[in-house]
Enzyme design. Structure first.
Site, PDB file in Angstrom:
ATOM      1  N   GLU A  55       9.882  16.472  14.971  1.00  0.00           N
ATOM      2  CA  GLU A  55      10.467  16.361  13.544  1.00  0.00           C
ATOM      3  C   GLU A  55       9.616  17.311  12.603  1.00  0.00           C
ATOM      4  O   GLU A  55       8.341  17.194  12.766  1.00  0.00           O
ATOM      5  CB  GLU A  55      10.068  14.911  12.996  1.00  0.00           C
ATOM      6  CG  GLU A  55      10.746  14.667  11.711  1.00  0.00           C
ATOM      7  CD  GLU A  55      10.414  13.098  11.137  1.00  0.00           C
ATOM      8  OE1 GLU A  55       9.369  12.713  11.332  1.00  0.00           O
ATOM      9  OE2 GLU A  55      11.592  12.635  10.548  1.00  0.00           O
ATOM     10  N   GLU A  76       9.927   1.676  10.645  1.00  0.00           N
ATOM     11  CA  GLU A  76      11.083   3.062  10.157  1.00  0.00           C
ATOM     12  C   GLU A  76      10.395   4.263  10.592  1.00  0.00           C
ATOM     13  O   GLU A  76       9.484   4.576   9.842  1.00  0.00           O
ATOM     14  CB  GLU A  76      11.829   2.829   9.028  1.00  0.00           C
ATOM     15  CG  GLU A  76      12.688   1.692   8.867  1.00  0.00           C
ATOM     16  CD  GLU A  76      13.859   1.780   9.927  1.00  0.00           C
ATOM     17  OE1 GLU A  76      14.196   2.817  10.322  1.00  0.00           O
ATOM     18  OE2 GLU A  76      14.526   0.869  10.040  1.00  0.00           O
ATOM     19  N   CYS A  83      13.721  11.278   6.162  1.00  0.00           N
ATOM     20  CA  CYS A  83      14.106  10.822   7.641  1.00  0.00           C
ATOM     21  C   CYS A  83      15.469  10.900   8.137  1.00  0.00           C
ATOM     22  O   CYS A  83      15.632  10.962   9.167  1.00  0.00           O
ATOM     23  CB  CYS A  83      13.433   9.354   7.905  1.00  0.00           C
ATOM     24  SG  CYS A  83      13.818   8.356   6.821  1.00  0.00           S
ATOM     25  N   LYS A 130       0.759  -1.153  -0.079  1.00  0.00           N
ATOM     26  CA  LYS A 130       0.019   0.062  -0.186  1.00  0.00           C
ATOM     27  C   LYS A 130       0.691   1.198  -0.002  1.00  0.00           C
ATOM     28  O   LYS A 130       1.423   1.859   1.116  1.00  0.00           O
ATOM     29  CB  LYS A 130      -0.924  -0.026   1.309  1.00  0.00           C
ATOM     30  CG  LYS A 130      -1.983   1.273   1.025  1.00  0.00           C
ATOM     31  CD  LYS A 130      -2.171   1.638   2.469  1.00  0.00           C
ATOM     32  CE  LYS A 130      -1.529   3.164   2.831  1.00  0.00           C
ATOM     33  NZ  LYS A 130      -1.631   4.161   1.893  1.00  0.00           N
TER      34      LYS A 130
END
Ligand code: NDP
Length: 480
Positions: free
Chosen positions: A379, A247, A281, A172
């Site tokens: 973040e 992750e 990331c 997906k």
């Protein structure tokens, strides 16, 4: 308008509805309408993968090598065209996008070889006459949930090892960027993957992702994306006994010491923080700079930042493409406002007007910050970096490690002593010396510590830790 269907059990099938994939450099450019699966269609894809697993898990290493090698070649042969599509849907610049496609091709080539290298061990038993054999077997049906920031490389580095080790897949992609994954699945299908071995279900995480995570017929889930979604997925996988790998985010530090080569440091920081629009990331988001070089470093950064061209991802000379969508743009701006409220000084960070309607944001550098400020803890995921001034190396290391994340950490220094010490003591899965925190090889482990990752590493030979399960067999000659 081009229509793109889901791929289930070897067939292209329409979804319950469609969603438009829009170019973030030019909101008037619609790439196409992509099928949206519902829970029932997702379950059909899972059932197809389950059925196909019976044969694919017994396929020979040569069959898997041939499939993956052919996929790798097909991707590499279409690098320029697929890179263009990727830049159009995600907004990274054309050279960055072509580079990402090349990486996806190399990953398939690498895992083609890994299919031949599974092997096992024969171990002498502690009991007389007994032999112990340790082998690896595939897990079964793997659900893959991928983010928008690497629309072909991340699906590639999950699909390739899954198939190489004999698993079947339901993937997906992020709803924002389904086109590159759609092309990848088409390449795998055309390379001769048997029906059900690879299935594509596009649509929203809350529908398709949820159906994958909650299905008892899925044996394992590999996810890349935000911390909040990762934790929710992990809890559900744990409750239903699935193997899972997450992750998630980063708040990656780049330490710059007094003895650094200034040009090397500025280049590593510009690249690490702002290229790919900071939407990696592994992007550097905290520069931790010692007093003796601080002023020269800030001057050098501002000079380089003024020269960066923000614009259409496909245009020649663009250094920084658009932010991926309006939601992410608002998040970037919100963090700049929070940084100002908390006492930071922002250089850059303005919206940029171009000929087309797009989500263009100038890169931003936030100075006068302290480690406790939100800009240094959460973040942002945009072209935004902050700077923390420190006294010396010891304070720099402490600040670098003062985060709940641990994906990548970098240092710019000409000192062997400090670079060795940092390599050993940085609490991160990946450490970089005199090179950006982002930008990694495709054949070695990728992943982090602390809140950044959960489960075995991705990529390289370490990927087998996730995509296989170990069997220990005891064999007695059967005669006393
Ligand atoms: P998400 O974590 O929400 O999305 C990642 C993937 O998970 C997408 O495919 C998404 O589907 C899917 N998903 C969402 N909700 C569920 C659910 N309930 N069950 C199963 N799957 C689900 O990240 P976003 O794309 O929304 O980005 C938000 C923030 O995440 C960014 O601003 C950034 O901070 C961070 N991020 C970090 C990345 C990294 O590599 N560290 C990568 C991308 C984002 P859908 O198609 O609906 O989005």
């Amino acid at each position: 308008m081009s229509q793109f269907a889901n791929y289930i059990d070897g067939q292209w099938v329409e979804g319950a509805s469609v969603s438009r994939n829009v170019n973030p450099s030019n909101l008037d450019d619609v790439i196409g309408e992509f099928a949206q699966a519902d829970a029932e269609q997702t379950q059909r894809a899972i059932s197809a993968a389950r059925k196909a697993f019976a044969r694919w898990s017994l396929s020979t290493p040569q069959q898997r090598f041939d499939l993956l090698d052919q996929v790798g070649s097909a991707i590499l042969a279409r690098k320029a065209e697929l890179g263009r599509l990727l830049a159009r849907e995600e907004g990274k610049t054309l050279p960055e996008a072509i580079g990402e496609v090349g990486r996806a091709g190399q990953i398939f080539k690498f895992f083609a070889g890994e299919a031949l290298r599974v092997g096992g061990e024969i171990v002498p038993s502690v009991r007389p006459g007994m032999t112990v054999e340790v082998t690896r077997e595939p897990l079964g049906v793997i659900g893959l949930i991928t983010p928008w920031n690497f629309p072909i490389a991340i699906p590639a580095w999950k699909i390739a090892p899954a198939l190489a080790f004999g698993n079947t897949v339901v993937v997906k992609p992020a709803d924002l960027v389904p086109a590159s994954t759609w092309e990848l699945v088409k390449i795998i299908a055309e390379a001769g993957a048997p029906a059900g071995v690879i299935n594509l279900v596009m649509g929203r995480g809350a529908v398709v992702g949820e159906a994958l995570v909650s299905s008892p017929d899925v044996d394992a889930v590999s996810f890349t994306g935000s911390v909040a979604t990762g934790h929710a997925i992990g809890a559900k996988c744990f409750a239903s006994g699935k193997k899972f790998q997450l992750e998630m985010g980063g708040k990656n530090p780049m330490v710059v010491l007094d003895d650094a080569d200034l040009d090397v440091a500025v280049e590593a920081c510009i690249n690490g923080a702002f290229y790919s629009t900071g939407q990696r990331c592994t992007a550097s988001s905290r520069f931790i700079v010692t007093e003796g070089i601080y002023d020269r470093f800030i001057d050098g950064m501002k000079t380089r930042m003024r020269a960066l061209k923000v614009g259409d991802a496909l245009a020649d000379g663009t250094h920084i493409g658009p932010v991926v969508d309006d939601k992410q743009l608002q998040q970037d701006e919100r963090y700049l406002a929070i940084a100002r409220e908390e006492g930071g000084t922002v250089f850059g960070g303005e919206r940029v007007e171009r000929d087309t309607r797009g989500y263009f944001l100038a890169p931003a550098l936030v100075t006068d910050t302290t480690p406790v400020m939100r800009i240094n803890r959460e973040e942002v995921f945009g072209p935004v970096a902050s700077v923390i001034k420190v006294k010396d190396y010891n304070e720099a290391l402490a600040v670098a490690n003062d985060t709940e994340f641990g994906l990548s950490a970098g240092i710019c220094t000409t000192s062997l002593k400090y670079s060795n010490h940092f390599r050993r003591h940085a609490q991160a899965g990946m450490v970089m010396v005199n090179t950006p925190t982002a930008g990694v090889d495709y054949h070695v482990p990728f992943g982090g510590r602390k809140g950044s990752s959960y489960g075995p590493r991705e990529q390289g030979s370490y990927a087998r830790e996730f995509y296989t399960t170990v069997k220990t067999a005891y064999v007695s000659p059967g005669v006393v």
